[in-house]
Design a protein around this motif. Structure first.
Motif, short mmCIF file in Angstrom:
data_model
loop_
_atom_site.label_atom_id
_atom_site.label_comp_id
_atom_site.label_asym_id
_atom_site.label_seq_id
_atom_site.Cartn_x
_atom_site.Cartn_y
_atom_site.Cartn_z
N SER A 541 0.91 -1.28 0.15
CA SER A 541 0.04 0.05 -0.22
C SER A 541 0.52 1.44 -0.15
O SER A 541 0.22 2.57 -0.79
CB SER A 541 -1.05 -0.21 1.60
N ILE A 542 1.96 1.04 0.65
CA ILE A 542 2.90 2.40 1.26
C ILE A 542 3.37 2.56 -0.66
O ILE A 542 4.44 3.50 -1.04
CB ILE A 542 3.60 2.09 2.17
N SER A 545 0.98 3.85 -2.50
CA SER A 545 1.26 5.11 -2.92
C SER A 545 1.79 6.16 -3.12
O SER A 545 1.81 7.39 -3.93
CB SER A 545 0.77 5.36 -1.43
N LEU A 548 1.91 6.07 -7.29
CA LEU A 548 -0.01 7.11 -7.42
C LEU A 548 1.17 8.47 -6.97
O LEU A 548 0.07 9.42 -8.12
CB LEU A 548 -0.74 6.67 -6.68
N ALA A 549 1.78 8.65 -6.16
CA ALA A 549 1.61 10.36 -6.00
C ALA A 549 3.16 11.24 -6.92
O ALA A 549 2.81 12.01 -7.89
CB ALA A 549 2.16 10.28 -4.82
#
Length: 611
Positions: A541-542, A545, A548-549
Motif C-alpha cells: 500500500s505504501i 501510494s 501514484l503520487a
C-alpha cells in the motif's frame, strides 16, 4: 614444521581477506559509480532513449551468469561417476499441519526412493503433539506398514524440558527397561533450585521430597526420558515418526539431526509437502561421493501445484530460473548460497560439528527460527567446504497459490536472505571471488531499482515512466528467452510476466522484511489454515501510494510547467512505447489463458520429470 605450516596458513588467510575485501569495495564502488553517474553510452538523436554504463553492466552480469550456468549444466549432463551404494543416508522429513494429500504424496515418494533399504533411514518429525496432529503419524504408519516402523509422541522436545516441573521418578520393578508411560513428578521446586539441579547440586531438591511420598525402588531422573526413547527409536528402527511439542521448523530439524548422532554418513532434508523423484537421493549421493571437498549438495526443486493459480504458475518459472541459472552458476564456482529445504544432502560428520551453533543462532539478541536451510548452508561454507547443485536430482514441492500466503513466504525468505548475507560475508575469503561479487550485486540491486523507479516517476516527464516500464519488461523478456533456450521449453517465455510480481509485490516486501527481521515464526501458515495476516499488504500500500503520487505529480507538471511539456517527437515515442507495452501484455495474457490454463487442467503435465 607444524608451527611453520600454521604460520604460513595464517598469512595465506590474511592475504585472502585483504584481496577479498579490496575486491568487494572495488565491485561496490564501481557499480555505485556506474549507477550514480548515469553516463550514456548510446542515445538517439533527441536524447530521449539512452543506454548507460549501469545498463551495460547489468547486461554483462546476465551474460556471464548465464554462461557459467550453461557450463555447469554441460558438466551435469556428463553424468559423473557411478554410485558406490556404500554410504548410509538418513532422509529426514519436517512436518507441520500438512495438507493430507501433499503428505501422502510425499511419503509415497519417499517409500519409492531407489536407494538400498539397508542404507536408508526415514525419519519424520512432526512439529506438534496434539490430537489435531495425530493424522500425520497415522498416515506415516499406514504408508510404511510393511517396514520396520517406530513411533513416539514426545511430550516435550530437546529444548523444552523443564526440570523444575518435569523431574520424574519411576518404579524400577514396574519399568525394568526405563521406558515409562506413568510418571511421578516432583512438585514445588523453585527456579533457583532448578538451576541448582543443572549444576549437579541435587541435595536441595531432594530435601523437598519426603520418603513417605516416594514409591519403593524409585530413581530420580534428571533428563527427559522421552529424549532417550526418541534417540533409541531413531538409532534402531529404519522408519521412525516422532510427534513433539511445538517449537518451529528448526526445532524439528534439530531433533532428527541430534538423535541421529554419528550413525549415518549423509543426512538428507525434505519437507512434508515435497514429492521426490525416485532417483533424487541417488543423484545427491553421487555428487558428495565424487569429491571430499563437497560438504553439501542441493537438487532441482519444481512446483507441485503450478495449476492452482497465476501465482503458483509464475512461482514455478521463477523456481526454475533460481535453481537452473542462478544456483547452477554458483555451483560452477562451488559456492551455492542456499541448499533448499525440500531437497538437500549434507555430510553428517560436518553437520554434527556445527549443529549446536546452527540451532542457537541469534540475530540482534533474538533466537532465529526461520532461514534454517540458508544458515545450514552458510555454516557449511564457513568451515571452508564447497556447496553444489545438481539438476539431475529433482523433487516437486507445494508453493502458495494465494497472494497473501505468497507474500508471507517471500517476507520470511527475504528476512533470512539479508540476515544470512551479513553472516555469509564473513566467509567470502574462503571461497571463489564469484561469491563476493554475486553477493554484492544481488544485495544492492533492489535498492538501486527502488531509487530508479521513484526518480523516474517523479521526473515530471511522462515518457520516463513508460521507459522504465519498458526497460524492466525488456530485461525480463531477454532472461525468459535465454531460459527457453536452456530448458528447451517455450513455456519459460512467461517468465517475462514475473516482472510485475517483482515490482508490485516482492520489491516493497523486501523493505518490510528488513524492518521486521527480528520477528520469528514459520512465516507461512500450515496448509490446513486460512491466512488471516494482512500485514504483508502494508508495504504494498505504501509503495503503491508513492508511485501514484509520482504519477500524479508528473501529470500535473506536464500540463502546468512549460519545461515538462511533451514535445512532438516525444509524443511519438510515448504513443509507440505505450502501444507496444500494452500490446505485449495483452498478447501474453491471452496466450496464458489459451495455452497454460488448458494444460494445467491435466494433472500429469506438472509431473513431467524431463521438462
Amino acid at each position: 614444521m607444524a608451527v611453520e605450516e600454521n604460520k604460513e596458513r595464517a598469512w595465506v588467510g590474511v592475504i585472502r581477506r585483504i584481496v577479498t575485501i579490496s575486491f568487494a569495495f572495488l565491485v561496490l564502488g564501481g557499480v555505485t559509480w556506474a549507477f550514480a553517474d548515469s553516463i550514456p553510452l548510446a542515445t538517439d538523436e533527441y536524447r530521449i532513449l539512452a543506454f548507460g554504463i549501469y545498463g551495460a553492466f547489468l547486461a554483462f552480469h546476465l551474460i556471464i551468469q548465464s554462461l557459467f550456468a550453461f557450463l555447469e549444466h554441460r558438466k551435469m549432463r556428463r553424468g559423473g561417476q557411478a554410485c558406490s551404494y556404500s554410504r548410509t543416508v538418513a532422509l529426514t522429513i519436517s512436518a507441520y499441519q500438512e495438507d493430507p494429500n501433499y503428505l501422502r504424496e510425499c511419503l509415497e515418494s519417499v517409500k519409492n526412493t531407489e536407494y538400498p533399504p539397508d542404507k536408508l533411514k526415514i525419519i519424520m518429525v512432526i512439529d506438534g503433539n496434539k490430537e489435531e496432529d495425530q493424522y500425520m503419524m497415522d498416515m506415516f504408519k499406514e504408508v510404511f506398514v510393511n517396514e520396520d516402523v517406530g513411533t513416539y509422541n514426545w511430550k516435550y522436545n530437546y529444548h523444552s524440558w523443564d526440570m523444575a516441573q518435569g523431574a520424574q521418578s519411576f518404579i524400577a520393578e514396574d519399568n525394568p527397561e526405563g521406558v515409562l508411560d506413568s510418571v511421578w513428578t516432583i512438585q514445588g521446586a523453585t527456579e533457583k533450585r532448578s538451576g541448582a539441579m543443572y549444576d549437579n547440586s541435587n541435595e536441595q531438591i531432594y530435601e523437598d521430597i519426603k520418603e513417605a511420598d516416594l514409591p519403593v525402588y524409585t530413581d530420580i531422573v534428571s533428563e527427559d526420558p522421552g529424549r532417550y526413547e526418541v534417540e533409541q527409536l531413531i538409532k534402531t528402527k529404519r522408519c521412525v515418526c516422532i510427534m513433539q511439542k511445538w517449537g518451529g521448523k528448526r526445532e524439528v530439524m534439530y531433533t532428527a539431526f541430534k538423535a541421529l548422532g554419528d550413525t549415518v554418513d549423509y543426512v538428507q532434508v525434505c519437507d512434508s509437502d515435497t514429492k521426490l523423484d525416485p532417483l533424487a537421493t541417488l543423484e545427491l549421493v553421487k555428487v558428495l561421493e565424487s569429491n571430499d571437498r563437497y560438504g553439501a549438495v542441493g537438487g532441482d526443486v519444481r512446483i507441485l501445484n503450478l495449476q492452482d493459480s497465476y501465482i503458483s504458475f509464475m512461482s514455478s518459472l521463477r523456481y526454475w530460473i533460481a535453481f537452473n541459472v542462478e544456483r547452477a552458476c554458483q555451483s560452477y564456482f562451488d559456492c551455492v548460497s542456499c541448499i533448499s529445504g525440500p531437497l538437500g544432502l549434507y555430510r553428517n560428520d560436518l553437520l554434527q560439528t556445527f549443529l549446536e551453533s546452527w540451532y542457537n543462532q541469534k540475530f540482534l539478541g533474538t533466537h532465529c527460527t526461520f532461514g534454517d536451510d540458508r544458515h545450514l548452508t552458510n555454516r557449511m561454507l564457513s568451515i571452508g567446504y564447497a556447496t553444489k547443485y545438481t539438476a539431475r536430482s529433482k523433487c516437486y514441492s507445494e508453493t502458495p497459490a494465494q497472494f497473501l500466503r505468497w507474500l508471507s513466504q517471500q517476507t520470511r525468505w527475504t528476512k533470512s536472505y539479508f540476515r544470512e548475507w551479513l553472516y555469509n560475508s564473513l566467509w567470502w575469503h574462503k571461497h571463489h571471488l564469484w561469491m563476493t561479487y554475486e553477493s554484492i550485486i544481488a544485495g544492492i540491486f533492489p535498492f538501486f531499482v527502488t531509487i530508479t523507479v521513484i526518480k523516474l516517476f517523479f521526473s515530471c516527464h511522462l515518457w520516463d515512466i513508460i521507459w522504465v516500464l519498458i526497460t524492466i519488461q525488456l530485461i525480463a523478456t531477454i532472461k525468459a528467452l535465454y531460459a527457453c533456450f536452456l530448458r528447451g521449453n517455450m513455456v519459460m517465455i512467461f517468465m517475462s510476466l514475473y516482472a510485475v510480481l517483482y515490482m508490485v509485490g516482492l520489491l516493497p516486501t523486501k523493505y518490510f522484511a528488513i524492518i521486521t527481521m527480528n520477528k520469528s515464526s514459520w512465516g507461512t501458515s500450515g496448509r490446513k489454515k486460512v491466512v488471516g495476516n494482512y500485514m504483508p499488504l502494508l508495504p504494498l500500500s505504501i509503495w503503491g501510494s508513492i508511485l501514484l503520487a509520482g504519477l500524479i505529480y508528473t501529470l500535473v507538471m506536464t500540463f502546468t510547467n512549460a519545461g515538462c511539456a511533451i514535445l512532438d517527437v516525444e509524443l511519438n515515442y510515448l504513443i509507440y512505447g505505450s502501444t507496444a507495452y500494452v500490446s505485449y501484455w495483452l498478447f501474453m495474457i491471452c496466450l496464458y489463458w489459451l495455452w497454460i490454463r488448458r494444460l494445467c487442467r491435466k494433472r500429469s503435465d506438472y509431473y513431467d520429470i524431463q521438462g
